[in-house]
Scaffold this motif. Structure first.
Motif, short mmCIF file in Angstrom:
data_model
loop_
_atom_site.label_atom_id
_atom_site.label_comp_id
_atom_site.label_asym_id
_atom_site.label_seq_id
_atom_site.Cartn_x
_atom_site.Cartn_y
_atom_site.Cartn_z
N GLY A 61 14.30 8.35 -57.43
CA GLY A 61 15.32 7.78 -58.30
C GLY A 61 16.71 8.30 -58.04
N GLY A 62 16.93 8.96 -56.91
CA GLY A 62 18.21 9.56 -56.60
C GLY A 62 19.33 8.54 -56.46
N GLN A 63 20.55 8.99 -56.77
CA GLN A 63 21.73 8.14 -56.67
C GLN A 63 22.73 8.79 -55.70
OE1 GLN A 63 23.20 6.67 -60.62
NE2 GLN A 63 21.64 8.08 -61.40
N VAL A 79 19.12 3.66 -44.81
CA VAL A 79 18.25 4.79 -45.12
C VAL A 79 17.90 4.81 -46.60
CG1 VAL A 79 18.03 7.30 -45.08
CG2 VAL A 79 19.16 6.12 -43.19
N CYS A 80 18.89 4.59 -47.46
CA CYS A 80 18.64 4.65 -48.90
C CYS A 80 17.71 3.52 -49.35
CB CYS A 80 19.96 4.60 -49.68
SG CYS A 80 20.92 6.12 -49.57
N ALA A 81 17.87 2.33 -48.77
CA ALA A 81 16.96 1.24 -49.11
C ALA A 81 15.53 1.59 -48.73
CB ALA A 81 17.40 -0.04 -48.41
N ALA A 82 15.36 2.18 -47.56
CA ALA A 82 14.01 2.53 -47.08
C ALA A 82 13.40 3.65 -47.90
CB ALA A 82 14.07 2.92 -45.60
N LYS A 83 14.24 4.53 -48.46
CA LYS A 83 13.74 5.68 -49.21
C LYS A 83 13.74 5.45 -50.72
CE LYS A 83 14.69 9.51 -46.04
NZ LYS A 83 13.52 10.36 -46.31
N GLY A 84 14.31 4.33 -51.17
CA GLY A 84 14.30 4.03 -52.59
C GLY A 84 15.41 4.68 -53.39
N TYR A 85 16.50 5.05 -52.74
CA TYR A 85 17.64 5.63 -53.45
C TYR A 85 18.68 4.56 -53.74
CZ TYR A 85 15.80 10.09 -51.64
OH TYR A 85 15.00 11.15 -51.33
N ALA A 139 24.81 12.94 -62.23
CA ALA A 139 23.58 12.65 -61.49
C ALA A 139 23.86 12.14 -60.08
CB ALA A 139 22.73 11.63 -62.25
N LEU A 140 25.09 11.70 -59.82
CA LEU A 140 25.44 11.21 -58.49
C LEU A 140 25.41 12.35 -57.47
CD1 LEU A 140 28.49 8.84 -59.16
CD2 LEU A 140 26.21 8.17 -58.35
N VAL A 141 24.94 12.05 -56.27
CA VAL A 141 24.93 13.03 -55.19
C VAL A 141 25.91 12.56 -54.11
CG1 VAL A 141 23.56 14.13 -53.38
CG2 VAL A 141 22.54 13.68 -55.63
N TRP A 142 26.99 13.32 -53.94
CA TRP A 142 27.97 13.02 -52.90
C TRP A 142 27.59 13.78 -51.65
CZ3 TRP A 142 33.59 15.27 -52.67
CH2 TRP A 142 34.28 14.69 -51.60
N LEU A 143 27.29 13.08 -50.56
CA LEU A 143 26.87 13.71 -49.32
C LEU A 143 28.04 14.37 -48.60
CD1 LEU A 143 24.49 10.88 -48.10
CD2 LEU A 143 23.86 13.01 -49.25
N ASN A 144 29.24 13.83 -48.77
CA ASN A 144 30.48 14.40 -48.24
C ASN A 144 30.42 14.64 -46.73
OD1 ASN A 144 33.02 15.40 -47.96
ND2 ASN A 144 32.74 17.15 -49.34
N GLN A 145 30.44 13.58 -45.98
CA GLN A 145 30.37 13.67 -44.52
C GLN A 145 31.52 14.45 -43.90
OE1 GLN A 145 31.20 10.12 -42.25
NE2 GLN A 145 32.11 9.06 -43.99
#
Length: 325
Positions: A61-63, A79-85, A139-145
């Motif tokens: 359920g990650g965002q 990637v997020c579609a395949a992992k369900g995020y 709850a949002l996760v910023w990956l910050n490339q």
């Protein structure tokens, strides 16, 4: 090749040799767009997501939220579609409409900003918006490339390793500089494994990544309006700045003479190699990384009206005649 996940379909060993670009030397263009996300950024996306999972930041359920000019946004959507995020991409009006459509087709949320930052770009505006979003939704996760060490790490362990595994000796390596993830990762590995290789960073005129004057830019991919935290100028030997109009001409030439449709970043890198052709000693082995293919740029780089409106040139009339015609 049989894989269980779409994001594992990474072709890291495809090179196109050009025998007539560098007199007496070999040029290999590393084609990074032959994967389901269409760019080198698929490796970046996988690396960033896996790093967040290992650190316990992402689970069921990650965002995810990220700033992108296009290619990483598409890759993260895959990637997020395949992992369900759930995934939200904050991009800007320079993004290819095709990239925006791809992200939305993959059920990503796309937020477009149109306000320029202090350096005339959009990156500062995009990041400021993400910070506001994080404040409103923890709850949002910023990956910050731009600051995440996982970005260059994946290119040190995959992109750079694959180049040396396939080609062995490399005398010159040309790499485009966007977030500088690919550049920094490749440079860090080459400094250890092949220190004699000359690393040349290719940036866009108008980018501030290497301390040059800011200016307007129209092509997504290369260049920034703020220096990414992961940038390591100490690892490179030289910076080459390419005018966007020259990148467009290189793209058009590759399509017309070689049947190869590449994106604007790839055109910038190829243009840089061409401009250095007479300075590279005969017998050299040169590698240039082409980050993506050109389908996403049919409405921009390959559209005559778009090019004329932004750069004031007729790209067709300025192309060299096709050999044999």
């Amino acid at each position: 090749m049989i894989k269980d996940c779409v994001y594992d379909v990474v072709t890291d060993d495809v090179f196109l040799r050009f025998p007539d670009v560098l007199p007496g030397s070999e040029l290999f263009l590393k084609l990074e767009g032959l994967n389901p996300a269409g760019s080198v950024k698929l490796k970046t996306a996988v690396g960033l997501i896996q790093d967040a999972e290992r650190r316990g930041l992402l689970g069921a359920g990650g965002q995810v939220v990220e700033s992108s000019s296009g290619n990483l946004g598409v890759a993260l959507a895959v990637v997020c579609a395949a992992k369900g995020y759930d995934f939200t991409c904050v991009t800007d009006v320079n993004a290819s409409p095709h990239s925006v459509a791809l992200m939305r087709a993959l059920h990503a949320n796309v937020v477009l900003v149109d306000e320029r930052d202090a350096n005339g770009g959009f990156l500062g505006t995009r990041i400021a918006l993400i910070r506001r979003m994080l404040a409103e939704d923890p709850a949002l996760v910023w990956l910050n490339q731009y600051a995440n060490p996982a970005n260059p790490r994946v290119h040190a362990t995959h992109t750079a390793v694959s180049i040396l595994a396939e080609l062995g000796r490399v005398d010159y390596l040309f790499v485009g500089a966007g977030t500088t993830g690919t550049l920094t990762g490749c440079a860090s590995h080459f400094r250890e494994a092949s220190p004699r290789t000359r690393i040349i960073a290719v940036d866009s005129v108008g980018s501030v990544t290497f301390g040059t004057r800011p200016g307007p830019r129209h092509l997504p991919g290369l260049g920034t309006s703020r220096v990414p935290e992961i940038s390591r100028s100490d690892l490179i030997d030289e910076v080459m700045l390419v005018e966007e109009a020259e990148a467009v001409k290189a793209c058009r030439m590759l399509a017309r003479r070689h049947g190869l449709l590449v994106g604007g970043s790839s055109g910038s890198v190829f243009s840089a190699v061409q401009s250095r052709a007479l300075d590279i000693p005969a017998g050299s082995r040169v590698v240039a990384i082409a980050p993506d293919m050109g389908e996403r740029y049919l409405g921009t780089v390959y559209d005559d009206d778009w090019v004329a409106a932004r750069f004031g040139i007729d790209p067709v009339s300025q192309l060299p005649a096709v050999m044999g015609r």
